[in-house]
Structures are given as C-alpha cells and as structure tokens.
Scaffold this active site. Structure first.
Site, short mmCIF file in Angstrom:
data_model
loop_
_atom_site.label_atom_id
_atom_site.label_comp_id
_atom_site.label_asym_id
_atom_site.label_seq_id
_atom_site.Cartn_x
_atom_site.Cartn_y
_atom_site.Cartn_z
N CYS A 137 0.83 -1.21 0.00
CA CYS A 137 0.00 0.00 0.00
C CYS A 137 0.86 1.26 0.00
O CYS A 137 0.67 2.16 -0.82
CB CYS A 137 -0.93 -0.03 1.21
SG CYS A 137 -1.92 1.45 1.39
N CYS B 46 -1.59 1.74 -3.05
CA CYS B 46 -2.58 2.81 -2.85
C CYS B 46 -1.98 4.21 -2.84
O CYS B 46 -2.46 5.10 -3.54
CB CYS B 46 -3.32 2.63 -1.52
SG CYS B 46 -3.41 0.95 -0.90
N LYS C 47 0.05 5.42 -6.01
CA LYS C 47 -0.95 5.42 -7.09
C LYS C 47 -1.86 6.64 -6.99
O LYS C 47 -2.12 7.34 -7.96
CB LYS C 47 -1.75 4.10 -6.99
CG LYS C 47 -2.82 3.85 -7.98
CD LYS C 47 -4.19 4.32 -7.58
CE LYS C 47 -4.75 3.85 -6.29
NZ LYS C 47 -5.36 2.54 -6.29
N TYR D 127 -9.03 -3.39 -11.67
CA TYR D 127 -8.94 -1.99 -11.25
C TYR D 127 -7.53 -1.43 -11.38
O TYR D 127 -7.35 -0.26 -11.74
CB TYR D 127 -9.53 -1.79 -9.85
CG TYR D 127 -8.61 -2.09 -8.68
CD1 TYR D 127 -7.85 -1.09 -8.09
CD2 TYR D 127 -8.53 -3.36 -8.14
CE1 TYR D 127 -7.02 -1.36 -7.00
CE2 TYR D 127 -7.71 -3.64 -7.06
CZ TYR D 127 -6.95 -2.64 -6.50
OH TYR D 127 -6.14 -2.90 -5.44
N GLU E 147 -6.73 1.84 -13.58
CA GLU E 147 -6.17 3.02 -12.92
C GLU E 147 -4.89 3.49 -13.62
O GLU E 147 -4.73 4.68 -13.90
CB GLU E 147 -5.87 2.70 -11.45
CG GLU E 147 -7.14 2.57 -10.63
CD GLU E 147 -6.88 2.25 -9.16
OE1 GLU E 147 -7.75 2.53 -8.33
OE2 GLU E 147 -5.81 1.70 -8.84
N HIS F 165 -26.82 21.36 -1.39
CA HIS F 165 -26.93 21.94 -2.71
C HIS F 165 -25.92 23.07 -2.89
O HIS F 165 -25.72 23.86 -1.96
CB HIS F 165 -28.36 22.49 -2.88
CG HIS F 165 -28.64 22.97 -4.26
ND1 HIS F 165 -28.75 22.12 -5.33
CD2 HIS F 165 -28.82 24.23 -4.74
CE1 HIS F 165 -28.99 22.83 -6.42
NE2 HIS F 165 -29.04 24.12 -6.09
N GLU G 92 -25.85 15.16 -3.81
CA GLU G 92 -27.27 15.32 -3.43
C GLU G 92 -28.17 14.46 -4.32
O GLU G 92 -29.28 14.12 -3.96
CB GLU G 92 -27.69 16.79 -3.48
CG GLU G 92 -27.73 17.39 -4.87
CD GLU G 92 -28.19 18.86 -4.87
OE1 GLU G 92 -29.15 19.17 -4.17
OE2 GLU G 92 -27.56 19.68 -5.58
C1 LIG Z 1 -1.02 -0.93 -7.64
C2 LIG Z 1 -1.86 -1.22 -6.43
C3 LIG Z 1 -2.80 -0.29 -6.03
C4 LIG Z 1 -3.58 -0.53 -4.91
N1 LIG Z 1 -4.51 0.41 -4.56
C5 LIG Z 1 -5.29 0.20 -3.48
C6 LIG Z 1 -6.23 1.18 -3.07
O1 LIG Z 1 -6.37 2.23 -3.70
N2 LIG Z 1 -6.98 0.93 -1.96
C7 LIG Z 1 -6.85 -0.23 -1.25
O2 LIG Z 1 -7.55 -0.40 -0.25
N3 LIG Z 1 -5.97 -1.19 -1.62
C8 LIG Z 1 -5.19 -1.00 -2.71
N4 LIG Z 1 -4.27 -1.95 -3.07
C9 LIG Z 1 -4.21 -3.22 -2.30
C10 LIG Z 1 -3.43 -3.05 -1.00
O3 LIG Z 1 -2.17 -2.50 -1.27
C11 LIG Z 1 -3.29 -4.40 -0.33
O4 LIG Z 1 -4.56 -4.99 -0.16
C12 LIG Z 1 -2.64 -4.30 1.05
O5 LIG Z 1 -1.38 -3.70 0.96
C13 LIG Z 1 -2.53 -5.68 1.69
O6 LIG Z 1 -1.86 -5.59 2.92
P1 LIG Z 1 -1.09 -6.85 3.52
O7 LIG Z 1 -0.70 -6.48 4.90
O8 LIG Z 1 -1.89 -8.08 3.30
O9 LIG Z 1 0.21 -7.02 2.60
P2 LIG Z 1 1.32 -5.99 2.12
O10 LIG Z 1 0.93 -4.60 2.33
O11 LIG Z 1 1.67 -6.40 0.74
O12 LIG Z 1 2.56 -6.28 3.07
C14 LIG Z 1 3.27 -7.48 3.06
C15 LIG Z 1 4.67 -7.21 3.56
O13 LIG Z 1 5.29 -8.44 3.89
C16 LIG Z 1 6.65 -8.37 3.53
N5 LIG Z 1 7.13 -9.75 3.41
C17 LIG Z 1 6.72 -10.70 2.54
N6 LIG Z 1 7.31 -11.86 2.82
C18 LIG Z 1 8.13 -11.65 3.88
C19 LIG Z 1 8.98 -12.50 4.64
N7 LIG Z 1 9.09 -13.80 4.39
N8 LIG Z 1 9.68 -11.96 5.66
C20 LIG Z 1 9.56 -10.62 5.97
N9 LIG Z 1 8.75 -9.80 5.29
C21 LIG Z 1 8.03 -10.32 4.27
C22 LIG Z 1 6.64 -7.60 2.22
O14 LIG Z 1 7.92 -7.04 1.94
C23 LIG Z 1 5.57 -6.55 2.52
O15 LIG Z 1 6.14 -5.39 3.06
C24 LIG Z 1 -3.44 -1.74 -4.18
C25 LIG Z 1 -2.48 -2.68 -4.57
C26 LIG Z 1 -1.70 -2.43 -5.69
C27 LIG Z 1 -0.69 -3.46 -6.10
#
Ligand SMILES: Cc1cc2nc3c(=O)[nH]c(=O)nc-3n(C[C@H](O)[C@H](O)[C@H](O)COP(=O)(O)OP(=O)(O)OC[C@H]3O[C@@H](n4cnc5c(N)ncnc54)[C@H](O)[C@@H]3O)c2cc1C
Length: 460
Positions: free
Chosen positions: A43, A48, A51, A181, A185, A439, A444
């Site tokens: 994110c 997010c 973007k 999406y 986007e 308004h 609205e």
């Molecule tokens: C281009 C794009 C646009 C998006 N836009 C939106 C939006 O506008 N609104 C919205 O709500 N969502 C959006 N999303 C989705 C949103 O980013 C994800 O749903 C959200 O980040 C998921 O959170 P998470 O904690 O599951 O994983 P993540 O945020 O992906 O975090 C996972 C973390 O784990 C770490 N990791 C992985 N494996 C290991 C390991 N073995 N050891 C240590 N660290 C590790 C990674 O480095 C990462 O930092 C978007 C996604 C993308 C790709």
C-alpha cells in the site's frame, strides 16, 4: 542459536502486519515484527499511496484545461516526470519512517530480514548479519501478494505495477494489459500524464465484479479521455524492435509501445515461506486457508490480508488485524464484517461503490428497484468538459433497503464513503428520500432520485 521469546511474531510489515503488531503491543503483548523490504508494504510503497499521488498528478492536466472556461489563462503547461517521481519517493520515505516510529513507539521489536516459520511456534529470520530464531506463542503471516505475469513469448519484456512508479524515461506510448482496477487506474493515470495509452482486455468488458452499468459507463468515459481501450483482445507475443516493443495481438493486429504493463493478476506472497513443511494448508495459488478467526490449519499460526486472497484491500487487512488482535489479546468481541465493504477505483473519472451490483441483488432478492441518474456536473457547464457522472441505487423492493450504491464521477470515493455508513446501518430508500441534500453538489443526487428505471439499464 539463541532463542528470543515473544507472544506474537508478525511476518510482514505491510498494512495488516503493522496494524496487528502495534495493537498487540499496545495491549501489553511482547511483539516482534520482521520485514524483508520497506515498511508499509504494498500500500505505502507500490500501491494505494503512490498510485493516488500519481492520480492527483494526472488530474491536474484536466484541471488546467477546465480552468480556461472559468477565465484563467495558463501559459503552456509542462509536466516534469522526474520531479513527480522524486517528490513521491521523498513522501514514501517519510511514511516508511512514520511506520517505524509507530512500531517502535508501541514497543514492537523490529527485525529487518526474511522470516519463515520453521515450526508451529518458531520463526527463523535471516538478517543481514546473522540468522535469528524466535519462539512465539502466536505467529501471524501477513506477507501480502505479488504481481504475476503469464508465460508467453516476450513476457520478459513487460513490467508489473511494482515498476510503474519509477519508469525511466516516461513512456510516451504505454500498453496496459488487463481489465481489473489496477490496469484501469494505470491506463487513466498515464493517459492523464500525457502518454498515449492503449489498454487491452481479453474479456468483453473491464472491471469484472462491478455493476454492469458502471462497467459500460467507465469504458465510455475512459475512451472519451483518450485511452484506446480494446476489449476481447489479448497479446500473443511481444518482440523488441528498433521502434519500441511490438505486441502481436491474437486478432492479428500489432501495437507499438515503449512500456508494456501487465496488470492481469496478483498471487499470495508465499514463495520460500516453507508453509508446507510446518503443515499450513494452502489453497489456489498458495493462498493461506484460514477460519473465521484467521487461524490456519496449524492453530498457533494465523494469516490476514492479501496472503489469504480474500478481499484484497488495505482497510480489509487493517480490519482483520484488529479483529485478530482482539481475539488473541482482548475480549474477542471485535468482528470483521465482509458485507458492504466500500471501494474506489481511481480511474478518470473515479468510481466508487458499496454493496451489491444490480445483478447480484436481482439474484438474491428477485425483485429490485433501480434508480439511476446520469448527468453533466455543474462544473462542466463552464469548463466545457464532456465528462459525465453516473449514480445508481439498487433497492430490495420487498424491504425497501438500499443494498447497492454506485457512482462514477469526480471524488466518487469521498462521496461513497459517507453513504457506506448508511448502507451498513440498513438505510431504506425512504430514509434516503427523507434526507435533505447539500446543494449544489453531485452527491445530493443520491437523496433526490425518485423515478425508478423501468428496466435494467444494462443487460446483465
Ligand atoms: C497498484 C496497487 C494499487 C492498490 N490500490 C489500493 C487502493 O487504492 N486501496 C486499497 O484499499 N488497496 C489498494 N491496493 C491493495 C493493498 O495494497 C493491499 O490490499 C494491502 O497492501 C494488503 O496488505 P497486507 O498487509 O496483506 O500485505 P502488504 O501490504 O503487501 O505487506 C506485506 C509485507 O510483507 C513483507 N514480506 C513478505 N514476505 C516476507 C517475509 N518472508 N519476511 C519478511 N517480510 C516479508 C513484504 O515485503 C511486505 O512489506 C493496491 C495494490 C496495488 C498493487
């Protein structure tokens, strides 16, 4: 090897992991969080936030154009891609620091490195200097997802969304493949920033899962803005030529581009985690299977967020994190509700939606009443912009409850967030009718629509 003990070990410092770690530490738990890359996860770093910043940047092109009708003369505007990238990078770095401060301030031990569960209650972390071993009462896997590109001739020439924020140079011609999406986007954003954008989607209509009316409308609007959108079209192969990347399509046509973005799907980030060895059950594409309390098939190991491949949105990962922590370290009363999750798509114009599509509501309730309004926003009377706005309400005829609310138009996300509360609370159409509008606004319209449409506007 020395073993460090804790109550909760969180693997992944993204949206879900950071929230869970922080909340658990605030409740007195001894928490360790391992992050292999930049804090904040998808994110903050490649999702997010950057973007949305780029979406703002792209909207300025239209704002500048619109300003003329309001009396402004603006000398030849110029866009500096390198300045945008540098400013974005600086802001993201600031956010990485904020995340670190929040964690450390809450008492979480932050470990930089790749973590993997090696037993039901043990995690190994490969840090830069050495391997460390942790024993945890609970392990939380919050490793998120990662983009995936299908295999085809020339697939090594394409990029995923992760690379889009730092492209060098700016792609004068961009080919976007995908109809979800993220694809829509990026097509809108780079079109707004001045690239010549072609978008290909192999299905008949982009944004599968959204209301059909919205899908048809956004295709029209994106085309009006200049995106060359081809549906029922796919890439067969891509080759590098002296004139750029040439994509050969399945229908025999070719497209020349400087950059080809594949935004056709994401998979759970589970590679190399060794989940099979510790007995964690996985589903399609490796998604971790969890029960309603985010417990995997190994009771001490939990998973939330994108790695479970359910609703892949930041606020959902946050909600799951808070419900889980409440269950592990609190009174367990907090639940994450999966109905009426609002969401936005930052296309030009924006889309936002909450609740059921018309087709879903018809299937569930049989008889539904649909209210639909399409208009040119007030601002466009002087700006001359041809962009139109669409608003739609789907009502369960039997109970009068508004079960779906959809919008395409400026700041749709800002508008729909408020209405999401009303839908979650079970507001009926009568309550919408009794609500006084603000308004003059576009919003609205949601409380002034009185005439239902006689037939479904778009055949499902
Ligand atoms: C281009 C794009 C646009 C998006 N836009 C939106 C939006 O506008 N609104 C919205 O709500 N969502 C959006 N999303 C989705 C949103 O980013 C994800 O749903 C959200 O980040 C998921 O959170 P998470 O904690 O599951 O994983 P993540 O945020 O992906 O975090 C996972 C973390 O784990 C770490 N990791 C992985 N494996 C290991 C390991 N073995 N050891 C240590 N660290 C590790 C990674 O480095 C990462 O930092 C978007 C996604 C993308 C790709």
């Amino acid at each position: 090897m020395e073993i460090t003990e804790c109550d909760l070990f969180v693997i992944g410092g993204g949206s879900g992991g950071v929230r869970a770690a922080r909340m658990a530490a605030q409740r007195g738990a001894r928490v360790v969080l391992a992050e292999a890359a930049a804090l904040g996860g998808t994110c903050v770093n490649v999702g997010c936030i950057p973007k949305k910043l780029y979406s703002y940047a792209a909207h300025f092109a239209q704002e500048i154009e619109d300003a003329a009708g309001f009396g402004w003369s603006i000398a030849e505007p110029a866009f500096d891609w390198d300045r945008l990238k540098a400013n974005r990078a600086r802001e993201i770095l600031r956010l990485n620091g904020v995340y670190e401060k929040l964690l450390v301030g809450a008492g979480v031990e932050l470990v930089r490195g790749w973590a993997e569960p090696v037993a039901a209650t043990q995690v190994k972390v490969a840090t830069e200097s050495r391997d460390r071993l942790f024993k945890a009462r609970h392990i939380l896997v919050a490793t998120g997802g990662t983009p995936t590109v299908p295999f085809f001739p020339g697939c090594e020439l394409v990029v995923s969304s992760d690379s889009m924020f730092d492209l060098d140079p700016f792609p004068a011609r961009l080919l976007v493949v995908g109809g979800g999406y993220i694809a829509c986007e990026f097509a809108s954003i780079f079109n707004g920033l001045g690239a010549k954008v072609t978008q290909l989607y192999r299905g008949a209509r982009v944004l599968r899962g959204f209301d059909d009316d919205i899908r048809v409308f956004i295709e029209q609007e994106m085309r009006k803005h200049g995106v060359e959108l081809h549906t029922s079209a796919d890439v067969r192969s891509i080759e590098k030529t002296a004139h750029g990347l040439r994509a050969h399509l399945t229908d025999g046509r070719t497209v020349l581009a400087d950059t080809v973005l594949y935004a056709t799907g994401r998979v759970p980030n589970v590679n190399g985690l060794g989940l099979e060895a510790v007995g964690v059950k996985q589903g399609k594409d490796g998604a971790i299977v969890v029960d309603e309390l985010y417990r995997t098939s190994v009771p001490s190991i939990h998973a939330i967020g994108d790695v479970t491949s359910r609703v892949q949105l930041t606020p959902v990962a946050l909600g799951e994190a808070m419900a889980l922590v409440d269950h592990l370290f609190g009174d367990g009363k907090r639940k994450m509700g999966y109905d009426f999750i609002p969401t936005a798509v930052f296309t030009h114009p924006n889309i936002a939606t909450v609740g059921m599509t018309e087709a879903q509501a018809r299937e569930k309730f049989g008889k539904v009443t649909v209210f639909r309004s399409e208009f040119s926003p007030l601002k466009n009377t002087l700006s001359g912009s041809k962009e139109r706005t669409l608003m739609k309400l789907v009502v369960d005829s039997a109970s009068d409850r508004v079960v779906g609310l959809h919008m395409v138009g400026p700041d749709a996300g800002e508008v729909v967030q408020g209405f999401a509360v009303a839908l979650k609370a079970g507001a009926t159409k009568a309550v919408f009718d009794a609500t006084i509008g603000i308004h003059p606004t576009a919003a609205e319209e949601f409380v002034t629509m009185r005439e239902p449409v006689a037939h479904p506007a778009v055949a499902g």
